[in-house]
Design a protein around this motif. Sequence first.
Motif, PDB file in Angstrom:
ATOM      1  N   TYR A 206       9.281   2.553   0.302  1.00  0.00           N
ATOM      2  CA  TYR A 206       8.103   1.688   0.354  1.00  0.00           C
ATOM      3  C   TYR A 206       8.566   0.231   0.392  1.00  0.00           C
ATOM      4  O   TYR A 206       9.497  -0.154  -0.333  1.00  0.00           O
ATOM      5  CB  TYR A 206       7.233   1.861  -0.894  1.00  0.00           C
ATOM      6  CG  TYR A 206       6.524   3.186  -1.031  1.00  0.00           C
ATOM      7  CD1 TYR A 206       6.492   4.120   0.001  1.00  0.00           C
ATOM      8  CD2 TYR A 206       5.858   3.488  -2.220  1.00  0.00           C
ATOM      9  CE1 TYR A 206       5.819   5.323  -0.157  1.00  0.00           C
ATOM     10  CE2 TYR A 206       5.192   4.697  -2.381  1.00  0.00           C
ATOM     11  CZ  TYR A 206       5.179   5.608  -1.348  1.00  0.00           C
ATOM     12  OH  TYR A 206       4.517   6.805  -1.515  1.00  0.00           O
TER      13      TYR A 206
ATOM     14  N   GLY B 121      -3.104   8.049   9.869  1.00  0.00           N
ATOM     15  CA  GLY B 121      -2.192   6.920  10.116  1.00  0.00           C
ATOM     16  C   GLY B 121      -1.001   6.834   9.188  1.00  0.00           C
ATOM     17  O   GLY B 121      -0.274   5.851   9.203  1.00  0.00           O
TER      18      GLY B 121
ATOM     19  N   ASP C 274       2.429  11.914   0.203  1.00  0.00           N
ATOM     20  CA  ASP C 274       3.536  11.332  -0.557  1.00  0.00           C
ATOM     21  C   ASP C 274       3.585  11.978  -1.944  1.00  0.00           C
ATOM     22  O   ASP C 274       2.540  12.319  -2.507  1.00  0.00           O
ATOM     23  CB  ASP C 274       3.323   9.830  -0.715  1.00  0.00           C
ATOM     24  CG  ASP C 274       3.372   9.102   0.620  1.00  0.00           C
ATOM     25  OD1 ASP C 274       2.865   9.636   1.622  1.00  0.00           O
ATOM     26  OD2 ASP C 274       3.927   7.993   0.660  1.00  0.00           O
TER      27      ASP C 274
ATOM     28  N   GLN D  22       7.991  12.966   1.157  1.00  0.00           N
ATOM     29  CA  GLN D  22       6.795  13.645   1.672  1.00  0.00           C
ATOM     30  C   GLN D  22       6.815  15.070   1.143  1.00  0.00           C
ATOM     31  O   GLN D  22       7.872  15.714   1.128  1.00  0.00           O
ATOM     32  CB  GLN D  22       6.796  13.643   3.201  1.00  0.00           C
ATOM     33  CG  GLN D  22       6.570  12.285   3.812  1.00  0.00           C
ATOM     34  CD  GLN D  22       5.228  11.682   3.460  1.00  0.00           C
ATOM     35  OE1 GLN D  22       4.209  12.371   3.468  1.00  0.00           O
ATOM     36  NE2 GLN D  22       5.219  10.406   3.112  1.00  0.00           N
TER      37      GLN D  22
ATOM     38  N   ALA E 174       0.825  -1.208   0.000  1.00  0.00           N
ATOM     39  CA  ALA E 174       0.000   0.000   0.000  1.00  0.00           C
ATOM     40  C   ALA E 174       0.858   1.255   0.000  1.00  0.00           C
ATOM     41  O   ALA E 174       0.560   2.214   0.700  1.00  0.00           O
ATOM     42  CB  ALA E 174      -0.908  -0.019   1.223  1.00  0.00           C
ATOM     43  N   GLY E 175       1.955   1.227  -0.760  1.00  0.00           N
ATOM     44  CA  GLY E 175       2.867   2.372  -0.720  1.00  0.00           C
ATOM     45  C   GLY E 175       3.248   2.637   0.723  1.00  0.00           C
ATOM     46  O   GLY E 175       3.371   3.785   1.142  1.00  0.00           O
TER      47      GLY E 175
ATOM     48  N   SER F 288       5.441   3.070   3.865  1.00  0.00           N
ATOM     49  CA  SER F 288       6.822   3.433   4.175  1.00  0.00           C
ATOM     50  C   SER F 288       7.318   2.646   5.376  1.00  0.00           C
ATOM     51  O   SER F 288       6.570   2.424   6.326  1.00  0.00           O
ATOM     52  CB  SER F 288       6.911   4.927   4.477  1.00  0.00           C
ATOM     53  OG  SER F 288       6.317   5.666   3.435  1.00  0.00           O
TER      54      SER F 288
ATOM     55  N   THR G 298       2.649   8.437   7.288  1.00  0.00           N
ATOM     56  CA  THR G 298       3.864   9.124   7.736  1.00  0.00           C
ATOM     57  C   THR G 298       3.675  10.643   7.625  1.00  0.00           C
ATOM     58  O   THR G 298       4.273  11.393   8.386  1.00  0.00           O
ATOM     59  CB  THR G 298       5.072   8.659   6.915  1.00  0.00           C
ATOM     60  OG1 THR G 298       4.686   8.558   5.546  1.00  0.00           O
ATOM     61  CG2 THR G 298       5.570   7.308   7.393  1.00  0.00           C
TER      62      THR G 298
ATOM     63  N   GLN H 100      -3.588  12.241   5.642  1.00  0.00           N
ATOM     64  CA  GLN H 100      -4.319  10.975   5.596  1.00  0.00           C
ATOM     65  C   GLN H 100      -4.019  10.213   6.886  1.00  0.00           C
ATOM     66  O   GLN H 100      -2.857  10.049   7.266  1.00  0.00           O
ATOM     67  CB  GLN H 100      -3.880  10.159   4.381  1.00  0.00           C
ATOM     68  CG  GLN H 100      -4.741   8.924   4.210  1.00  0.00           C
ATOM     69  CD  GLN H 100      -4.246   8.023   3.089  1.00  0.00           C
ATOM     70  OE1 GLN H 100      -3.353   8.380   2.331  1.00  0.00           O
ATOM     71  NE2 GLN H 100      -4.839   6.857   2.991  1.00  0.00           N
TER      72      GLN H 100
HETATM   73  N1  GLN Z   1       3.717   6.207   2.514  1.00  0.00           N
HETATM   74  C1  GLN Z   1       2.790   6.667   3.487  1.00  0.00           C
HETATM   75  C2  GLN Z   1       2.842   5.795   4.715  1.00  0.00           C
HETATM   76  O1  GLN Z   1       3.377   4.729   4.672  1.00  0.00           O
HETATM   77  C3  GLN Z   1       1.382   6.756   2.944  1.00  0.00           C
HETATM   78  C4  GLN Z   1       0.837   5.451   2.435  1.00  0.00           C
HETATM   79  C5  GLN Z   1      -0.605   5.477   1.986  1.00  0.00           C
HETATM   80  O2  GLN Z   1      -1.337   6.410   2.262  1.00  0.00           O
HETATM   81  N2  GLN Z   1      -1.034   4.480   1.277  1.00  0.00           N
HETATM   82  O3  GLN Z   1       2.354   6.154   5.734  1.00  0.00           O
END
Ligand code: GLN
Length: 262
Positions: free
Chosen positions: A222, A157, A196, A131, A108-109, A111, A159, A155
């Motif tokens: 990621y 939860g 991101d 970021q 989910a991307g 980090s 980073t 968003q």
């Molecule tokens: N890369 C950011 C994180 O891990 C956002 C990931 C996301 O929103 N899918 O917190």
Amino acid sequence: MHKPKPNPVRIIKNLIILTGCVAAFFWMFFDILKRETVVSHDASVLVMGTNATFKPFEYKEGGQVVGFDVDLAREIAKELGAELKIEDMSFDGLLPALEGGRIDIAVAGMSVTEERAKNALFSEPYYQATQRIIVPEDSKIFNKSGLIGKKIGVQLGTTGDILASEIKGAKVIQFPAAPNVLRELASGRVDAVILDDAPATQYITAFTGLKVLSLPIGNESYAIAMKKSNHTLKEKIDQTINHMKEDGRMDALLRKYFGENR
Ligand code: GLN
């Protein structure tokens, strides 16, 4: 020729056998269903948890979840000889879902952070992200220190959420998904947003009058998250990621989702 008289004992016996067969069939059928959801016990299914509002890594197209991370997970499933199932959920629900055994991998991307690594196992990194601050075009915010005391949309939860919470006097407002955060910014309910780089650049095109500041405020990698105890799976996933980096499949994925001049 005379037909043998129906024998009631035989009929009852056959009925019992038939009921038994039907019951056994249903028991097997539901057992298969059950195993498919608790995937870690079933090597033939790999369940990926994601949050499909994060272009170009995961998003919906014609009702299907697609994107860089989905293609990556498909390659992994292929090498494991498993079928890929996708569970779309909120980003902050992914790590609890891993711990609870409802998903095998979170792609989910996500980090890698020290805090997350306390409760989850991370694969080899597959993408370097940053970021970014997003503001209205006429904003007086030019960098991170400009965020002091401001209303920042993030968003939940992520980073970006953590970064914002460390800014002095800032009021952090959390939203479930990246596009929602930008909508709040476009309508003036927050002063700035932290997201991101890749999704910020993609989703911003749906709004007028917003810009992504070019100076990154954080560098991240990621990686795929797994349950803390799932070392066997990590070994296999790392192997696939490394193979993909070596044989050009990773570059091909980057080109597919980011174009030639990345
Ligand atoms: N890369 C950011 C994180 O891990 C956002 C990931 C996301 O929103 N899918 O917190």
